[in-house]
Write a protein that holds these residues in place. Structure first.
Motif, short mmCIF file in Angstrom:
data_model
loop_
_atom_site.label_atom_id
_atom_site.label_comp_id
_atom_site.label_asym_id
_atom_site.label_seq_id
_atom_site.Cartn_x
_atom_site.Cartn_y
_atom_site.Cartn_z
N GLY A 23 0.86 -1.18 0.00
CA GLY A 23 0.00 0.00 0.00
C GLY A 23 0.89 1.22 0.00
N ASN A 24 1.02 1.85 1.13
CA ASN A 24 2.06 2.87 1.31
C ASN A 24 3.32 2.17 1.81
OD1 ASN A 24 0.34 5.10 0.66
ND2 ASN A 24 -0.62 4.82 2.67
N VAL A 25 4.46 2.82 1.66
CA VAL A 25 5.70 2.23 2.12
C VAL A 25 5.85 2.53 3.61
CG1 VAL A 25 8.19 2.10 1.80
CG2 VAL A 25 6.71 2.56 -0.17
N THR A 26 5.64 1.51 4.43
CA THR A 26 5.64 1.67 5.89
C THR A 26 6.45 0.54 6.52
OG1 THR A 26 3.67 0.30 6.19
CG2 THR A 26 3.30 2.66 5.80
N ASN A 27 6.53 0.55 7.85
CA ASN A 27 7.21 -0.52 8.58
C ASN A 27 6.58 -1.88 8.31
OD1 ASN A 27 9.21 1.00 9.83
ND2 ASN A 27 7.86 1.59 11.53
N VAL A 28 5.26 -1.87 8.07
CA VAL A 28 4.58 -3.13 7.77
C VAL A 28 5.13 -3.73 6.49
CG1 VAL A 28 2.33 -4.26 7.53
CG2 VAL A 28 2.51 -2.12 8.80
N ASP A 29 5.23 -2.89 5.45
CA ASP A 29 5.73 -3.36 4.16
C ASP A 29 7.20 -3.74 4.23
OD1 ASP A 29 3.28 -2.56 2.39
OD2 ASP A 29 3.72 -0.80 3.60
N LEU A 30 7.97 -3.00 5.01
CA LEU A 30 9.39 -3.32 5.17
C LEU A 30 9.55 -4.72 5.74
CD1 LEU A 30 12.40 -2.48 5.24
CD2 LEU A 30 11.98 -1.52 7.51
N GLY A 31 8.80 -5.02 6.81
CA GLY A 31 8.89 -6.34 7.41
C GLY A 31 8.41 -7.43 6.47
N ALA A 32 7.34 -7.15 5.72
CA ALA A 32 6.79 -8.15 4.80
C ALA A 32 7.77 -8.46 3.66
CB ALA A 32 5.45 -7.67 4.23
N ILE A 33 8.41 -7.43 3.11
CA ILE A 33 9.38 -7.64 2.04
C ILE A 33 10.57 -8.45 2.54
CG2 ILE A 33 11.08 -6.48 0.56
CD1 ILE A 33 8.37 -6.25 -0.61
N ASN A 34 11.10 -8.11 3.71
CA ASN A 34 12.24 -8.85 4.27
C ASN A 34 11.87 -10.31 4.51
OD1 ASN A 34 13.95 -6.64 4.25
ND2 ASN A 34 13.33 -5.96 6.30
N PRO B 157 -3.74 -3.57 15.63
CA PRO B 157 -3.83 -2.56 16.70
C PRO B 157 -3.57 -3.18 18.07
CG PRO B 157 -5.70 -2.38 15.19
CD PRO B 157 -4.99 -3.66 14.85
N SER B 158 -3.15 -2.34 19.01
CA SER B 158 -2.82 -2.84 20.35
C SER B 158 -4.07 -3.28 21.11
CB SER B 158 -2.09 -1.76 21.15
OG SER B 158 -2.91 -0.60 21.27
N LYS B 159 -5.23 -2.75 20.75
CA LYS B 159 -6.50 -3.14 21.38
C LYS B 159 -7.45 -3.66 20.31
CE LYS B 159 -6.02 0.19 25.15
NZ LYS B 159 -4.65 0.55 24.77
N PRO B 160 -8.09 -4.82 20.53
CA PRO B 160 -8.94 -5.43 19.50
C PRO B 160 -10.05 -4.52 18.99
CG PRO B 160 -8.51 -6.99 21.28
CD PRO B 160 -7.95 -5.68 21.71
N TRP B 161 -10.65 -3.71 19.88
CA TRP B 161 -11.77 -2.86 19.44
C TRP B 161 -11.34 -1.81 18.42
CZ3 TRP B 161 -11.23 2.33 20.40
CH2 TRP B 161 -10.34 2.70 21.42
N GLN B 162 -10.03 -1.54 18.35
CA GLN B 162 -9.56 -0.52 17.41
C GLN B 162 -9.58 -1.00 15.97
OE1 GLN B 162 -5.71 0.18 19.18
NE2 GLN B 162 -6.47 1.83 20.50
N ASN B 163 -9.81 -2.31 15.76
CA ASN B 163 -9.89 -2.83 14.39
C ASN B 163 -11.00 -2.18 13.58
OD1 ASN B 163 -7.87 -4.98 13.88
ND2 ASN B 163 -8.76 -5.86 15.74
N MET B 164 -12.04 -1.73 14.27
CA MET B 164 -13.18 -1.16 13.55
C MET B 164 -12.82 0.15 12.84
SD MET B 164 -15.54 0.59 16.53
CE MET B 164 -15.46 -0.78 17.67
N PHE B 165 -11.70 0.75 13.22
CA PHE B 165 -11.31 2.03 12.62
C PHE B 165 -10.50 1.85 11.33
CE2 PHE B 165 -11.33 3.16 17.30
CZ PHE B 165 -12.63 3.66 17.27
N HIS B 166 -10.24 0.63 10.95
CA HIS B 166 -9.37 0.39 9.78
C HIS B 166 -10.10 -0.48 8.76
CE1 HIS B 166 -6.20 2.11 12.25
NE2 HIS B 166 -6.59 1.30 13.22
N TYR C 269 2.12 -6.99 11.68
CA TYR C 269 2.98 -6.02 12.37
C TYR C 269 2.16 -5.47 13.55
CZ TYR C 269 6.04 -2.01 13.18
OH TYR C 269 6.91 -1.08 13.75
N HIS C 270 2.63 -5.72 14.76
CA HIS C 270 1.86 -5.39 15.96
C HIS C 270 2.19 -3.98 16.45
CE1 HIS C 270 0.13 -9.43 16.68
NE2 HIS C 270 1.20 -9.82 16.00
N LEU C 271 1.19 -3.15 16.52
CA LEU C 271 1.35 -1.80 17.04
C LEU C 271 1.47 -1.83 18.56
CD1 LEU C 271 -1.31 0.03 14.84
CD2 LEU C 271 1.14 -0.27 14.38
#
Length: 611
Positions: free
Chosen positions: A483-494, A574-583, A607-609
């Motif tokens: 998607g955007n180039v972020t820490n998530v994508d960095l870890g996934a590519i590696n 997200p660090s809290k399960p209820w925060q999934n609704m925001f994404h 990638y865990h926040l």
């Protein structure tokens, strides 16, 4: 939060190695498994009278011979199901008896009928419980439906807490009802013997009444037979008993049958003796209790205690369904005729999926029939007497195969003849009331067969076979969705580089202008100078279709090179399960569409926040 709420409602999880500590003794089992049968005296005799009064109040004396025939059937069924308990101690009752002795289809008819009947048990019992409550408190009459639904859900939660907890709770209402009913009948007998309970029967026994036809009597008999629903439940739940299981279950069944016989005969007799007629807002058993106990302060108090006990047992009578339905569903699922989810035990060692499914079905029935008991009773009767019939015939075949002669089969023959008669009466004279049964049951049987075929096909395809060569791949193509180039994508590519021989970074651009796309390409080139970013442009808002199309083409090319294709979907958690609704849930949608392609391996990189 959900876990905490779950523990508050149903309790902390129990260890699987609790031994027999969660199983039932005879007194607990009688409370848990007999409430349906015993509570039927609150509506079964009334249904007989309701049919008979169509020919006039004088016709109510026919309730006595009708009750006598029902008691004969009760004796035959108790004897027969005692035999079933010893012959089939693993539970399953009529379903296993029919399957093993008559074949698959009769077994599925029995099983399907009982599953529907247990839903009707919950619906009828909670609706009758609501009727009893509003008979004592008429101001609540317009809330009958919601009271019934509330009772069904309360019982669901109680049963999710486990066998022993629900049985301990049920002992109070069930034994209160048993004691108060014995007291009521005892007071009635004493008053008759002392001449203080006047004889008000509208007609003497044997008087010829105009308008009474064979059809009317058969209808009254078939409806009154609904009092026998629930007698098979103990044979379905033998595994719930403490050892020796068969002995304890059989003794509990005999105890229940004896109490039911006394209560049923007593209510029918006193209703006739006192000349009680049906009323819209007050049940016959409430009128009987009020007449026997009198109008003084003590009698008034005893009436309310009895009515409260009746309401309680009617409310908890549904628990027989909550006990027997999950066990029957377990046995059918074990034979691959229902989803395997019904074989799983919950946190409290109960078959929680069966309990929840039963509650949902009962609530739907209550809503459809608006919580009206009289509309549910005919369906209730056909639902239980169909498996009764197959079980009795199955036991006759069982004894014949065992070479035990026909002596042991006498109760089964009697039970089969009367059960067949009830079914025929319902089919001939009450088709307009039971027709939904003949739509639901075939649909269920077709569903059972399809489920079984699915499980057989799965097992056939998963089974290892000798001589099948193991396919060895030459490499692995890994596609990483960017998607955007972020820490998530960095870890996934590696990670992709560590498991793949050929890595493709894929980005789907939905931007009408190229500014954002160029920014992503520049960031990617800086972060991964040695890896090319493949960009697909689309004029639509969704990335799903173009991404899936590209991945399928890449998979076909990889297959030609004898490579596997792995798709990695980077995801941040997200660090809290209820925060999934925001994404957004793009990853879930991609997995849904890619799951159908057998040559593609799906993987998530999480990638865990931290905050």
């Amino acid at each position: 939060m959900f876990k905490l709420l779950k523990q508050i409602l149903i309790g902390k999880p129990l260890k699987s190695s609790t031994g027999d500590s969660h199983l039932l003794n005879k007194m607990q089992a009688l409370a848990m498994l007999s409430s349906d049968a015993l509570s039927s005296i609150a509506y079964g005799p009334e249904q007989i009278v309701l049919i008979l009064v169509a020919a006039g109040s004088m016709a109510t004396w026919y309730s006595l011979p009708i009750a006598a025939v029902i008691l004969i059937l009760l004796f035959a069924l108790i004897t027969s199901y005692t035999q079933v308990i010893h012959a089939y101690p693993s539970g399953g009752g009529a379903y296993l008896v029919s399957t093993e002795n008559l074949g698959t289809i009769p077994g599925l008819i029995s099983g399907g009928s009982l599953l529907v009947d247990y839903m009707l048990t919950v619906a009828v019992s909670t609706a009758s419980g609501a009727d009893a409550i509003t008979s004592a408190i008429p101001e609540l009459y317009h809330y009958n439906l919601w009271i019934a639904i509330a009772l069904a859900l309360i019982l669901m939660l109680m049963n999710l807490r486990g066998l022993r907890e629900s049985a301990s709770f049920l002992m109070i209402p069930v034994y209160t009802f048993i004691v108060s009913t014995f007291i009521l009948l005892g007071v009635g007998v004493i008053r008759i013997l002392t001449g203080t309970l006047p004889y008000h029967a509208p007609a003497h026994i044997g008087v010829s009444v105009g308008g009474v036809t064979l059809v009317l009597l058969l209808k009254a008999f078939s409806t009154g037979s609904s009092s026998l629903t629930g007698v098979e439940a103990i044979s379905n739940a033998v595994p719930f008993f403490k050892r020796p299981k068969e002995h304890n279950a059989a003794l509990t069944l005999v105890m229940m049958g004896s109490i039911l016989a006394v209560f049923f005969a007593g209510v029918v007799f006193f209703a006739y003796w006192m000349g009680i007629q049906p009323k819209d807002t007050v049940t016959i058993i409430a009128q009987m209790a009020n007449g026997i106990l009198g109008t003084g302060p003590v009698g008034h108090l005893m009436f309310f205690i009895f009515q409260f006990a009746t309401a309680l047992i009617l409310g908890v009578a549904a628990n027989t369904g909550y006990s027997a339905f999950p066990m029957l569903a377990y046995n059918m699922a074990k034979n691959k005729y229902m989803p395997h989810m019904f074989t799983a035990r919950g946190d409290r060692l109960s078959y929680s999926n069966g309990i929840i499914s039963l509650a949902a079905g009962a609530v739907v029935l209550l809503l459809i029939f608006n919580g009206q008991t009289d509309k549910l009773i005919p369906l209730y009767a056909i639902g239980v007497f169909t498996p009764f019939t197959f079980a009795q015939i199955g036991m006759v075949v069982h004894w014949k195969r065992q070479g035990k002669g026909m002596l042991k089969a006498i109760p089964n023959v009697i039970g089969a003849l009367i059960s067949v008669s009830v079914v025929l009466i319902l089919l001939i004279f009450r088709t307009s009331e039971i027709w939904p049964f003949f739509i639901v049951l075939p649909v269920l049987i077709i569903g059972f067969i399809r489920i079984h075929s699915h499980y057989v096909a799965v097992a056939e395809q998963l089974r290892l076979r000798e001589g099948v060569a193991e396919h060895r791949y030459d490499g692995n193509t890994v596609i990483v969705l960017i998607g955007n180039v972020t820490n998530v994508d960095l870890g996934a590519i590696n990670y992709a580089r560590s498991v793949g021989d050929y890595v493709i970074a894929l980005h789907v651009s939905t931007q009408e202008n190229t500014v954002k796309e160029q920014e992503i390409e520049r960031e990617f080139e800086v972060t991964f100078p040695d890896l090319h970013l493949t960009v697909i442009r689309t004029n639509y808002r969704s990335i799903i279709t173009p991404a899936v199309r590209y991945i399928k083409l890449a998979s076909q090319n990889a297959k030609k090179r004898n490579f596997t294709t792995t798709v990695i979907i980077p995801t941040f958690v997200p660090s809290k399960p209820w925060q999934n609704m925001f994404h957004n849930q793009t990853g879930l949608r991609l997995r849904y569409y890619l799951n159908a392609h057998e040559d593609i391996i799906l993987a998530s990189y999480n990638y865990h926040l931290k905050k």
